[in-house]
Design an enzyme around this catalytic site. Structure first.
Site, PDB file in Angstrom:
ATOM      1  N   ARG A 231      72.041  31.253  24.286  1.00  0.00           N
ATOM      2  CA  ARG A 231      72.547  30.414  25.364  1.00  0.00           C
ATOM      3  C   ARG A 231      71.426  29.537  25.903  1.00  0.00           C
ATOM      4  O   ARG A 231      70.299  29.986  26.084  1.00  0.00           O
ATOM      5  CB  ARG A 231      73.126  31.272  26.507  1.00  0.00           C
ATOM      6  CG  ARG A 231      74.467  31.907  26.184  1.00  0.00           C
ATOM      7  CD  ARG A 231      75.561  30.852  26.025  1.00  0.00           C
ATOM      8  NE  ARG A 231      76.860  31.411  25.719  1.00  0.00           N
ATOM      9  CZ  ARG A 231      77.340  31.605  24.491  1.00  0.00           C
ATOM     10  NH1 ARG A 231      76.570  31.329  23.444  1.00  0.00           N
ATOM     11  NH2 ARG A 231      78.549  32.080  24.292  1.00  0.00           N
ATOM     12  N   GLU A 260      76.116  20.735  27.458  1.00  0.00           N
ATOM     13  CA  GLU A 260      76.561  20.306  26.139  1.00  0.00           C
ATOM     14  C   GLU A 260      77.759  19.379  26.278  1.00  0.00           C
ATOM     15  O   GLU A 260      78.664  19.661  27.069  1.00  0.00           O
ATOM     16  CB  GLU A 260      76.930  21.534  25.285  1.00  0.00           C
ATOM     17  CG  GLU A 260      75.750  22.467  25.056  1.00  0.00           C
ATOM     18  CD  GLU A 260      76.098  23.736  24.300  1.00  0.00           C
ATOM     19  OE1 GLU A 260      77.299  23.943  23.996  1.00  0.00           O
ATOM     20  OE2 GLU A 260      75.187  24.535  24.015  1.00  0.00           O
ATOM     21  N   HIS A 279      75.556  23.685  18.752  1.00  0.00           N
ATOM     22  CA  HIS A 279      76.211  24.956  19.074  1.00  0.00           C
ATOM     23  C   HIS A 279      77.188  25.362  17.958  1.00  0.00           C
ATOM     24  O   HIS A 279      78.374  25.572  18.188  1.00  0.00           O
ATOM     25  CB  HIS A 279      76.953  24.864  20.417  1.00  0.00           C
ATOM     26  CG  HIS A 279      77.107  26.198  21.078  1.00  0.00           C
ATOM     27  ND1 HIS A 279      77.208  26.355  22.444  1.00  0.00           N
ATOM     28  CD2 HIS A 279      77.191  27.461  20.573  1.00  0.00           C
ATOM     29  CE1 HIS A 279      77.345  27.639  22.742  1.00  0.00           C
ATOM     30  NE2 HIS A 279      77.340  28.330  21.623  1.00  0.00           N
TER      31      HIS A 279
END
Length: 327
Positions: A231, A260, A279
């Site tokens: 994370r 993001e 991601h």
């Protein structure tokens, strides 16, 4: 009874689609990825029994506007995009799908490690822009110490692969109580001082948020590599960018970020010694299928009042108050 699901993404893996279709469920999907307003609109206007949550924000507003909601399952393991407190306040269990995408995340971790050590994106750009730049600045990983922050399913798989290429493995994980052949440190600071490569595999909480900052990054050996497939909130991104720009660190490989998508003016975009991916740690065909299938089955198990694995629940107080569910 026909249950109605919301998938907070434009699609769901085939395994999950089949599980829900076989159960006769109705499923709505987002038209746009990561659209918090679309999630809130759908949940305020439609009666959902369950939400399978991908990466879009699942806010308190969304949860509170859907009184029929009974269960939330994260499509993965990180729940920082879900207002868990709001779910708990309404007696709604929040589940995860542990270990279902562990191999895919572990493989991307190793890929980022190799890519950062050998500056692969830089050399790709050089050739794409008609240059033939050859340097001897790459780093061989054999014999280096890989430090893992977090020794769960993903961390152990990363350790296994790293050991196979000749790396030493050490870790810091206060929650791990088992036996292991790898060096274990009781303090994060000791792990940092001994890690030529550091890889993060822990959840975000009060103890871990921005655990890598200007002070802790300075503990790493000169020229270390940092990898994060966990994370973004675990890292002070400005401090990491400064360490990379100053040459205190050789490189970083990052799959997750505080915000993001990454902003256009983010300092990481200006650095040649950072490898960035959007991601995608769990975004393989195999992992997406397994995660989707697990999320769908767990939701249906709850809705049908079957036994649930309480280890997958992040707010067990809500689960324990749900009548008819065996833990």
């Amino acid at each position: 009874m026909t249950y109605k699901f919301l998938m907070t993404a434009p699609e769901l893996g085939e395994g999950g689609r089949k599980v829900l279709a076989d159960a006769g469920c109705e499923v709505d999907y987002l038209q746009h990825s990561n659209d918090q307003r679309e999630v809130e609109h759908l949940m305020a206007t439609r009666a959902y029994d369950a939400v399978i949550s991908r990466t879009a924000i699942l806010s308190a507003k969304a949860i509170e506007s859907c009184p029929t909601l009974k269960i939330i399952c994260k499509h993965g393991v990180g729940v920082t995009n879900i207002d868990v407190a709001a779910a708990s306040a309404h007696g709604i269990p929040v589940l995860t799908t542990p270990a279902t995408n562990a191999q895919s995340v572990a493989e991307l971790t190793i890929a980022l490690m190799f890519s950062a050590a050998r500056s692969l994106p830089f050399f790709h750009r050089e050739i794409a822009e008609l240059r033939w730049t050859r340097t001897g600045s790459g780093i061989e990983l054999q014999g280096k110490t890989l430090g893992l922050v977090g020794y769960g399913e993903i961390g152990r798989r990363v350790a296994h692969i790293a050991q196979a290429i000749g790396m030493r493995v050490a870790f810091y994980d206060p929650a791990f109580a088992g036996e292991t052949e790898h060096q274990r440190y009781a303090e994060l600071s000791e792990l940092l001082r001994n890690s030529q490569v550091l890889s993060l595999h822990c959840p975000v909480n009060a103890a871990t948020r921005q655990m890598l900052n200007s002070l802790t990054l300075a503990l790493l050996p000169q020229g270390a590599i940092v990898v994060n497939t966990s994370r973004g909130e675990l890292i002070d991104e400005n401090a990491l960018a400064a360490s990379l720009a100053e040459g205190a660190l050789t490189a970083a490989g990052l799959d997750t970020f505080i915000e993001e998508p990454l902003s256009a003016d983010h300092p990481f975009r200006q650095l040649n010694n950072v490898v960035l991916t959007p991601h995608i740690g769990g975004s393989t065909v195999e992992a997406l299928d397994a995660v989707a299938r697990s999320a769908a089955r767990q939701c249906l198990d709850f809705l049908h009042k079957k036994t649930l694995d309480s280890r997958a629940c992040v707010n067990s107080e809500a689960l324990s108050h749900s009548k008819g569910v065996t833990l």
